[in-house]
Design a protein around this motif. Structure first.
Motif, short mmCIF file in Angstrom:
data_model
loop_
_atom_site.label_atom_id
_atom_site.label_comp_id
_atom_site.label_asym_id
_atom_site.label_seq_id
_atom_site.Cartn_x
_atom_site.Cartn_y
_atom_site.Cartn_z
N GLY A 11 0.83 -1.21 0.00
CA GLY A 11 0.00 0.00 0.00
C GLY A 11 0.86 1.25 0.00
O GLY A 11 1.67 1.46 0.90
N ALA A 12 0.67 2.07 -1.03
CA ALA A 12 1.44 3.31 -1.14
C ALA A 12 0.52 4.52 -0.98
O ALA A 12 0.47 5.40 -1.83
CB ALA A 12 2.21 3.38 -2.45
N VAL A 15 0.68 6.71 4.43
CA VAL A 15 1.28 5.93 5.53
C VAL A 15 2.33 4.97 4.98
O VAL A 15 3.47 4.92 5.48
CB VAL A 15 0.18 5.18 6.32
CG1 VAL A 15 0.79 4.23 7.33
CG2 VAL A 15 -0.74 6.18 7.03
N MET A 47 -8.41 15.58 3.85
CA MET A 47 -8.46 17.03 3.92
C MET A 47 -7.07 17.65 4.09
O MET A 47 -6.85 18.80 3.79
CB MET A 47 -9.34 17.42 5.10
CG MET A 47 -10.17 18.64 4.84
SD MET A 47 -11.28 18.97 6.21
CE MET A 47 -12.20 20.33 5.50
N THR A 337 -1.87 13.44 9.12
CA THR A 337 -1.09 13.96 10.25
C THR A 337 -0.10 12.92 10.75
O THR A 337 1.10 13.21 10.89
CB THR A 337 -2.04 14.34 11.41
OG1 THR A 337 -3.00 15.28 10.94
CG2 THR A 337 -1.27 14.92 12.59
C1 LIG Z 1 -13.03 12.80 3.90
C2 LIG Z 1 -11.74 12.54 4.62
C3 LIG Z 1 -11.10 13.60 5.26
C4 LIG Z 1 -9.89 13.37 5.93
N1 LIG Z 1 -9.23 14.43 6.50
C5 LIG Z 1 -8.04 14.23 7.12
C6 LIG Z 1 -7.33 15.31 7.69
O1 LIG Z 1 -7.75 16.47 7.59
N2 LIG Z 1 -6.16 15.06 8.35
C7 LIG Z 1 -5.66 13.80 8.47
O2 LIG Z 1 -4.62 13.64 9.11
N3 LIG Z 1 -6.30 12.74 7.90
C8 LIG Z 1 -7.47 12.93 7.24
N4 LIG Z 1 -8.16 11.88 6.71
C9 LIG Z 1 -7.64 10.53 6.92
C10 LIG Z 1 -6.52 10.21 5.95
O3 LIG Z 1 -6.89 10.55 4.64
C11 LIG Z 1 -6.20 8.72 6.06
O4 LIG Z 1 -6.04 8.34 7.41
C12 LIG Z 1 -4.90 8.40 5.33
O5 LIG Z 1 -4.93 8.88 4.01
C13 LIG Z 1 -4.67 6.91 5.34
O6 LIG Z 1 -3.53 6.65 4.54
P1 LIG Z 1 -3.13 5.17 4.24
O7 LIG Z 1 -1.82 5.23 3.53
O8 LIG Z 1 -3.23 4.35 5.48
O9 LIG Z 1 -4.30 4.60 3.32
P2 LIG Z 1 -4.67 4.91 1.81
O10 LIG Z 1 -4.33 6.29 1.41
O11 LIG Z 1 -6.08 4.45 1.61
O12 LIG Z 1 -3.68 3.96 1.02
C14 LIG Z 1 -3.84 2.56 0.97
C15 LIG Z 1 -3.27 2.09 -0.37
O13 LIG Z 1 -3.23 0.67 -0.38
C16 LIG Z 1 -3.53 0.24 -1.69
N5 LIG Z 1 -4.01 -1.14 -1.58
C17 LIG Z 1 -5.12 -1.58 -0.93
N6 LIG Z 1 -5.20 -2.91 -0.99
C18 LIG Z 1 -4.12 -3.34 -1.69
C19 LIG Z 1 -3.63 -4.64 -2.06
N7 LIG Z 1 -4.27 -5.76 -1.70
N8 LIG Z 1 -2.47 -4.71 -2.78
C20 LIG Z 1 -1.79 -3.57 -3.12
N9 LIG Z 1 -2.21 -2.34 -2.80
C21 LIG Z 1 -3.35 -2.23 -2.08
C22 LIG Z 1 -4.60 1.21 -2.18
O14 LIG Z 1 -4.63 1.24 -3.59
C23 LIG Z 1 -4.13 2.52 -1.55
O15 LIG Z 1 -3.31 3.27 -2.44
C24 LIG Z 1 -9.34 12.07 5.99
C25 LIG Z 1 -9.98 11.02 5.32
C26 LIG Z 1 -11.17 11.25 4.64
C27 LIG Z 1 -11.80 10.11 3.91
#
Ligand SMILES: Cc1cc2nc3c(=O)[nH]c(=O)nc-3n(C[C@H](O)[C@H](O)[C@H](O)COP(=O)(O)OP(=O)(O)OC[C@H]3O[C@@H](n4cnc5c(N)ncnc54)[C@H](O)[C@@H]3O)c2cc1C
Length: 374
Positions: A11-12, A15, A47, A337
């Motif tokens: 997952g890219a 995080v 956001m 964050t």
């Molecule tokens: C409306 C909204 C507002 C928000 N506002 C804020 C804010 O103001 N401040 C803040 O800190 N956070 C905010 N957040 C939360 C924040 O966006 C998320 O917590 C954060 O983006 C999570 O990042 P991540 O890398 O964990 O997940 P994601 O960005 O979802 O990345 C996961 C990645 O894994 C990939 N993936 C999934 N399954 C597989 C698989 N089996 N094989 C390969 N790849 C896979 C996906 O394609 C995706 O690219 C908000 C979220 C939303 C929805």
């Protein structure tokens, strides 16, 4: 393709990208696997509010630590990350919410977070487009905003320049020893880190993570209309604390002059479609606080899925059941964050380094289901 990686991150999003960078910088042979585009998941929908939050001491510790890491990077961030320390104003509608302002002020001050109570007049001066008659607010000047997808791409490209390998593909299963891709290939790295956000339960069904859908809307350009990230204090009551669908006033000034309007929270909604009722309720709430917003043109609305855990804390660390499987997921509405702090805590644990803050509150083992069924 070489399969002897120390760490492979699945997952890219922001995080995973931050974790890949921290692993590669620490000298670990690192790969990151993404099935779609970098930062295209919840990260693209978020956001970008970089905020010190105090729902719990553990949440505060991680958000504040991470916020300071962002502030440290401030001068290195490319322009397209649009990082600005706008500050947050927690807006109090009435005297009851002013009690919360004072509680929050005491909490932050005791932990050396600069903040300032605004009375009704100071609030109106700070944000002239808020409706008249609000009671006041709390200004937290070190909070900021950034544009999450470009931040993720920047972290990911730095990880690559530190030697991280990028693999395009979809991971279909993770086991004790490694993982396999949908195309049939398999990998046995030292550690597989699941950083797939709201999709993490697809790789480990025992995870207590639920999708929490959110809507956002963005306006045309109205520079200066909003100066700080503005969040209603009722947000804590209406959006964070309950399991039912909810909306709250939460607006953000963008570097483009646009106004980003949030936010909604829904459990049980699995499709990405815009829910018109939800958008209507969200915009109506925003107009209650900023009546002239009703005259502004919204140019786009979208949705995204937060990865919600029962205690609102992320999972950072090893699985109880599968020693080679680690997690960096479950960041709900704070993953932009906390991405940087998560990456540090993950690598601190992998390398046995002393962490800047205790990592125990975020260990996946705190959730009982893994224990109960182990
Ligand atoms: C409306 C909204 C507002 C928000 N506002 C804020 C804010 O103001 N401040 C803040 O800190 N956070 C905010 N957040 C939360 C924040 O966006 C998320 O917590 C954060 O983006 C999570 O990042 P991540 O890398 O964990 O997940 P994601 O960005 O979802 O990345 C996961 C990645 O894994 C990939 N993936 C999934 N399954 C597989 C698989 N089996 N094989 C390969 N790849 C896979 C996906 O394609 C995706 O690219 C908000 C979220 C939303 C929805």
């Amino acid at each position: 393709m070489s399969q002897n990686f120390d760490v492979v991150i699945v997952g890219a999003g922001i995080v995973g990208a931050a974790c890949a960078l921290e692993c590669a910088r620490a000298g670990l042979k690192t790969a990151i696997i993404e099935e779609g585009i970098v930062g295209g998941g919840a990260t693209a929908a978020g956001m970008g509010h970089i905020v010190a939050m105090d729902d719990s001491d553990a949440q505060f510790a991680l958000t504040r630590y991470s916020q300071q890491l962002w502030l440290h990077l401030k001068d290195e961030l490319p322009e397209d990350v649009e990082f600005e320390t706008t500050g947050t104003i927690w807006v109090a509608a009435d005297e009851e919410e002013m009690i919360e302002v004072r509680r929050k002020q005491a909490y932050y001050s005791a932990r050396r977070v600069p903040c300032e109570i605004l009375d009704a007049r100071a609030l109106a001066e700070a944000e002239p487009n808020l409706r008249k008659g609000l009671a006041g607010g709390l200004l937290v000047p070190e909070d900021g905003v950034l544009y999450p997808p470009t931040a993720a791409r920047w972290l990911w490209s730095l990880a690559q320049s530190c030697g991280a390998t990028v693999i395009q593909g979809r991971v279909s299963a993770v086991s004790e020893v490694g993982f396999s891709l949908r195309d049939g290939s398999s990998f046995n790295p030292g550690i597989t880190v699941v950083a797939t956000g709201a999709w993490a339960p697809e790789l480990d069904a025992s995870l207590e993570i639920k999708k929490r859908k959110g809507h956002l809307a963005i306006t045309d350009r109205y520079p200066g209309y909003v100066r700080h990230q503005l969040v209603e204090l009722g947000y804590l009551k209406s959006a964070h604390s309950v399991t039912a669908d909810s909306v709250a006033f939460n607006v953000q000034p963008r570097a483009t002059g646009q106004i980003l309007i949030g936010s909604s929270r829904q459990y049980g909604a699995e499709d990405t479609a815009i829910d018109r009722q939800m958008i209507r309720a969200m915009l109506a709430r925003a107009c209650e606080y900023m009546p002239d917003l009703a005259q502004k043109a919204v140019v786009r609305c979208w949705t995204g899925f937060r990865a919600a855990t029962p205690d609102k804390l992320p999972l950072i660390g090893p699985s109880v059941k599968k020693p080679n499987m680690w997690f960096a997921t479950g960041h709900e509405g704070l993953g932009i964050t906390t991405s940087l702090g998560t990456a540090k805590l993950l690598v601190d644990q992998i390398l046995g380094r002393k962490p800047a803050i205790p990592f125990e509150p975020y260990l996946p083992s705190r959730h009982s289901r893994e224990h109960v069924y182990a």
